[in-house]
Design a protein around this motif. Structure first.
Motif, mmCIF file in Angstrom:
data_model
loop_
_atom_site.group_PDB
_atom_site.id
_atom_site.type_symbol
_atom_site.label_atom_id
_atom_site.label_comp_id
_atom_site.label_asym_id
_atom_site.label_seq_id
_atom_site.Cartn_x
_atom_site.Cartn_y
_atom_site.Cartn_z
ATOM 1 N N GLU A 119 4.219 13.352 7.397
ATOM 2 C CA GLU A 119 3.579 12.155 8.286
ATOM 3 C C GLU A 119 2.140 11.965 7.874
ATOM 4 O OE1 GLU A 119 5.416 10.140 10.498
ATOM 5 O OE2 GLU A 119 7.150 11.198 9.212
ATOM 6 N N ARG A 120 1.348 12.905 7.904
ATOM 7 C CA ARG A 120 0.060 12.957 7.433
ATOM 8 C C ARG A 120 -0.140 11.904 6.157
ATOM 9 N NH1 ARG A 120 -2.680 15.781 4.071
ATOM 10 N NH2 ARG A 120 -1.168 17.382 3.784
ATOM 11 N N VAL A 121 0.605 12.171 5.041
ATOM 12 C CA VAL A 121 0.499 11.237 4.041
ATOM 13 C C VAL A 121 1.013 9.887 4.285
ATOM 14 C CG1 VAL A 121 1.479 10.979 1.670
ATOM 15 C CG2 VAL A 121 0.785 13.249 2.368
ATOM 16 N N LEU A 122 2.080 9.895 4.812
ATOM 17 C CA LEU A 122 2.687 8.495 5.386
ATOM 18 C C LEU A 122 1.748 7.643 6.155
ATOM 19 C CD1 LEU A 122 6.471 9.128 5.723
ATOM 20 C CD2 LEU A 122 5.236 8.488 4.067
ATOM 21 N N GLY A 123 0.975 8.533 7.283
ATOM 22 C CA GLY A 123 -0.086 7.869 7.713
ATOM 23 C C GLY A 123 -1.233 7.159 6.729
ATOM 24 N N TYR A 124 -1.540 7.916 5.786
ATOM 25 C CA TYR A 124 -2.512 7.206 5.000
ATOM 26 C C TYR A 124 -1.888 5.894 4.052
ATOM 27 C CZ TYR A 124 -6.073 10.936 6.026
ATOM 28 O OH TYR A 124 -6.786 11.545 6.605
ATOM 29 N N PHE A 125 -0.648 6.116 3.793
ATOM 30 C CA PHE A 125 0.201 5.337 2.787
ATOM 31 C C PHE A 125 1.210 4.830 3.653
ATOM 32 C CE2 PHE A 125 -2.550 7.910 -0.139
ATOM 33 C CZ PHE A 125 -3.304 7.048 -0.739
ATOM 34 N N PRO A 126 1.255 4.020 4.408
ATOM 35 C CA PRO A 126 2.367 3.532 5.132
ATOM 36 C C PRO A 126 3.598 2.591 4.136
ATOM 37 C CG PRO A 126 0.627 2.445 6.297
ATOM 38 C CD PRO A 126 0.026 3.285 4.910
ATOM 39 N N ILE A 127 2.871 2.356 3.163
ATOM 40 C CA ILE A 127 3.754 1.654 2.041
ATOM 41 C C ILE A 127 5.084 2.544 1.903
ATOM 42 C CG2 ILE A 127 2.369 1.998 0.007
ATOM 43 C CD1 ILE A 127 4.666 -1.215 0.688
ATOM 44 N N LEU A 128 4.639 3.737 1.681
ATOM 45 C CA LEU A 128 5.723 4.972 1.050
ATOM 46 C C LEU A 128 6.577 5.010 2.290
ATOM 47 C CD1 LEU A 128 3.137 7.595 -0.422
ATOM 48 C CD2 LEU A 128 4.164 5.427 -1.533
ATOM 49 N N ARG A 129 6.367 4.796 3.382
ATOM 50 C CA ARG A 129 7.317 4.902 4.168
ATOM 51 C C ARG A 129 8.447 3.815 4.193
ATOM 52 N NH1 ARG A 129 7.269 7.887 9.123
ATOM 53 N NH2 ARG A 129 5.106 7.816 9.336
ATOM 54 N N GLU A 130 8.074 2.659 4.009
ATOM 55 C CA GLU A 130 8.901 1.348 3.837
ATOM 56 C C GLU A 130 9.772 1.765 2.736
ATOM 57 O OE1 GLU A 130 6.691 -2.467 3.670
ATOM 58 O OE2 GLU A 130 5.292 -1.548 5.084
ATOM 59 N N ARG A 131 9.151 2.247 1.650
ATOM 60 C CA ARG A 131 9.935 2.460 0.281
ATOM 61 C C ARG A 131 10.479 3.843 -0.013
ATOM 62 N NH1 ARG A 131 8.434 -2.089 -2.538
ATOM 63 N NH2 ARG A 131 7.887 -3.692 -1.224
ATOM 64 N N TRP A 132 10.603 4.576 1.079
ATOM 65 C CA TRP A 132 10.889 5.962 0.868
ATOM 66 C C TRP A 132 12.328 6.182 0.185
ATOM 67 C CZ3 TRP A 132 8.344 9.948 1.997
ATOM 68 C CH2 TRP A 132 8.872 11.185 2.148
ATOM 69 N N ASN A 133 13.104 5.468 0.093
ATOM 70 C CA ASN A 133 14.483 5.618 -0.465
ATOM 71 C C ASN A 133 14.647 4.869 -1.876
ATOM 72 O OD1 ASN A 133 15.656 7.636 1.149
ATOM 73 N ND2 ASN A 133 16.001 6.138 2.757
#
Ligand SMILES: Nc1ncnc2c1ncn2[C@@H]1O[C@H](COP(=O)(O)OP(=O)(O)OP(=O)(O)O)[C@@H](O)[C@H]1O
Ligand SMILES: [Mg+2]
Length: 237
Positions: free
Chosen positions: A118-132
């Motif tokens: 969550e800390r990393v996804l907080g910095y880079f929200p694009i990675l959450r959108e593209r997770w899969n």
């Protein structure tokens, strides 16, 4: 208050086979600093980063990290001590998804905790959108954010970033620079940045070493970074 030295090289020499590249290189980076290493193509910037993380051996001289000589330690041991390395060209695993790439970054620590993810996804929200999504199908800027995220998940004390702007659209370069500065302010993570992109250097670096022919030939403070003419001279191809 003067911060502790986090990283220093003393007379560092390294190269490839019989070809010497670093010719007795001295630099010093204090805890919490963002320091850039700049210089023309082929002067040894990536060679410096590879020798700092341990992918190529130091043939002479020393590398002191958190007060201990590390030049004989293998790369994975330096990583375990908190050195994160983001190579030039990013090197994400193209066929693995974003999530799987992040998982690789956390392997050394025995897995990625929810808090770290969550800390990393907080910095880079694009990675959450593209997770899969498979990493190889993403843009250069997204892959760069993934490469940094993959290193961040292991909570490094020192991040070595090799030309993060290369091949990336200017607006994403500015985003990445801002995120790295935010991270540095929030966590005190030390950053050594190799760059040729003046905008990124100015947006991130507090000071800068100029590398030429395997040696440090100049040091620039913040004021000097603003001098466009001098910067262009140091970076000119
Ligand atoms: N794997 C290798 N084997 C042999 N020589 C190499 C290797 N990698 C780099 N070199 C040489 O070492 C020198 C320094 O290369 P290095 O990659 O450190 O430069 P750089 O400053 O990072 O350049 P760039 O700005 O193009 O990334 C160059 O002459 C290069 O050709
Ligand atoms: Mg390079």
């Amino acid at each position: 208050m003067r911060k502790e030295v986090m990283l220093a090289t003393l007379g560092l020499r390294a190269g490839y086979g019989g070809k010497p590249v670093l010719q007795g290189l001295d630099l010093e980076v204090r805890e919490g600093e963002i320091v850039a290493v700049i210089g023309r193509n082929g002067v040894g910037k990536s060679t410096l980063m590879k020798s700092l993380i341990g992918l190529i051996p130091a043939t002479e001289g020393s590398i002191v990290y958190k007060g201990a000589a590390v030049e004989r330690l293998a790369a994975h041991r330096r990583a375990r001590l908190g050195v994160g390395y983001v190579p030039q060209g990013r090197d994400v695993f193209p066929r693995l998804t974003v999530g799987e790439n992040i998982a690789v970054g956390g392997m050394r620590a025995g897995g990625v905790s929810v808090a770290d993810r969550e800390r990393v996804l907080g910095y880079f929200p694009i990675l959450r959108e593209r997770w899969n999504q498979r990493a190889g199908t993403m843009s250069g800027g997204q892959q760069q954010q993934l490469a940094i995220g993959r290193v961040l998940v292991a909570n490094p004390s020192l991040i070595l970033l090799d030309e993060p702007s290369e091949g990336i659209q200017p607006n994403i370069v500015q985003d990445i620079a801002r995120i790295m500065v935010d991270l540095n302010r929030a966590t005190g993570t030390t950053i050594v940045l190799v760059e040729q992109n003046i905008d990124m250097i100015r947006a991130m670096a507090q000071r800068c070493y100029v590398l030429d022919k395997g040696r440090i030939v100049a040091q620039l403070d913040r004021a000097a970074l603003a001098d466009g003419e001098a910067m262009r001279r140091h970076l000119a191809v």
